[in-house]
Enzyme design. Structure first.
Site, short mmCIF file in Angstrom:
data_model
loop_
_atom_site.label_atom_id
_atom_site.label_comp_id
_atom_site.label_asym_id
_atom_site.label_seq_id
_atom_site.Cartn_x
_atom_site.Cartn_y
_atom_site.Cartn_z
N ASN A 50 0.84 -1.20 0.00
CA ASN A 50 0.00 0.00 0.00
C ASN A 50 0.87 1.25 0.00
OD1 ASN A 50 0.67 -0.75 2.69
ND2 ASN A 50 -1.09 0.31 3.55
N VAL A 51 0.37 2.26 -0.69
CA VAL A 51 1.07 3.54 -0.80
C VAL A 51 0.06 4.64 -0.49
CG1 VAL A 51 2.38 5.07 -2.31
CG2 VAL A 51 2.62 2.60 -2.56
N GLU A 52 0.22 5.26 0.65
CA GLU A 52 -0.73 6.30 1.08
C GLU A 52 -0.27 7.68 0.63
OE1 GLU A 52 -1.08 5.66 5.31
OE2 GLU A 52 -2.25 3.83 4.99
N CYS A 61 -4.22 0.89 -2.28
CA CYS A 61 -4.08 -0.37 -1.55
C CYS A 61 -2.98 -1.23 -2.18
CB CYS A 61 -5.38 -1.15 -1.58
SG CYS A 61 -6.65 -0.53 -0.46
N GLU A 63 -3.20 -4.07 -3.31
CA GLU A 63 -3.72 -4.78 -4.49
C GLU A 63 -3.65 -3.91 -5.74
OE1 GLU A 63 -5.05 -4.55 -1.53
OE2 GLU A 63 -5.94 -6.44 -0.88
N CYS A 94 -9.93 -5.58 0.87
CA CYS A 94 -11.10 -4.71 1.06
C CYS A 94 -12.05 -4.86 -0.14
CB CYS A 94 -10.67 -3.26 1.25
SG CYS A 94 -10.14 -2.43 -0.27
N CYS A 97 -10.80 -3.77 -3.55
CA CYS A 97 -9.73 -4.63 -4.05
C CYS A 97 -10.25 -6.00 -4.48
CB CYS A 97 -8.63 -4.73 -3.02
SG CYS A 97 -7.78 -3.15 -2.88
N1 THU Z 1 -5.26 -1.68 2.68
C1 THU Z 1 -4.72 -2.39 1.63
O1 THU Z 1 -3.62 -2.06 1.15
N2 THU Z 1 -5.44 -3.44 1.13
C2 THU Z 1 -6.61 -3.89 1.64
O2 THU Z 1 -7.22 -4.79 1.06
C3 THU Z 1 -7.11 -3.34 2.91
C4 THU Z 1 -6.56 -1.99 3.25
C5 THU Z 1 -4.52 -0.54 3.19
C6 THU Z 1 -5.10 0.79 2.81
C7 THU Z 1 -4.54 1.70 3.90
O3 THU Z 1 -3.26 2.15 3.50
C8 THU Z 1 -4.39 0.78 5.10
O4 THU Z 1 -4.51 -0.54 4.61
C9 THU Z 1 -5.44 1.01 6.17
O5 THU Z 1 -6.71 0.96 5.64
#
Ligand code: THU
Length: 140
Positions: A50-52, A61, A63, A94, A97
């Protein structure tokens, strides 16, 4: 007919790839690193983290990175999938994804879940997918 038999999937290799990807996460806001890995039908292992960003809501996410890597490394379809959180514990993808994964699923795609191995159809039942667009197109 599943693309791969459950026993043909090296789940340990996928777990390791997901954990390594998780180490690359950029999650300064949620502090919730995620790593995802998948086996393609032609035997590649791809992964993503994940890259925020400061807008929070536009977070990518793990994915998202994974399907990007799928295409960047030759495309194809996903046969098996594994996702972990910062502790290396299995994480369910999620909702958004699940849709991303559904788009690129191989027939009978398997996912490691908190409840054991499940198929894509179990994880996203009655899904909307590319085939629905084809149906609509045929009617016009
Ligand atoms: N996140 C994912 O990368 N994939 C998922 O399927 C669930 C959530 C990440 C998004 C965010 O950076 C962190 O988890 C918290 O929600």
């Amino acid at each position: 007919m599943p693309a791969l038999d459950e026993k043909q999937v090296d789940w340990t290799a996928l777990e390791e790839a997901a954990k390594q990807a998780m180490q690359r996460a950029y999650a300064p806001y949620s502090k919730f690193p995620v790593g995802a890995a998948a086996l393609t039908e032609d035997g590649r292992i791809i992964s993503g983290c994940n890259v925020e960003n400061a807008s929070y809501g536009l977070t990518l996410c793990a994915e998202c990175a994974l399907v990007g890597q799928l295409h960047m490394t030759g495309g194809g379809r996903l046969a098996a999938f594994y996702c972990v959180d910062g502790q290396g514990t299995i994480l369910m993808p999620c909702g958004r994804c699940r849709q991303l994964l559904y788009e690129f699923r191989a027939p009978g795609m398997q996912l490691m879940t908190t409840q054991g191995i499940k198929t894509m159809d179990q994880v996203l039942p009655d899904a909307f997918g590319p085939e629905n667009l084809e149906e609509t197109r045929d009617q016009h």
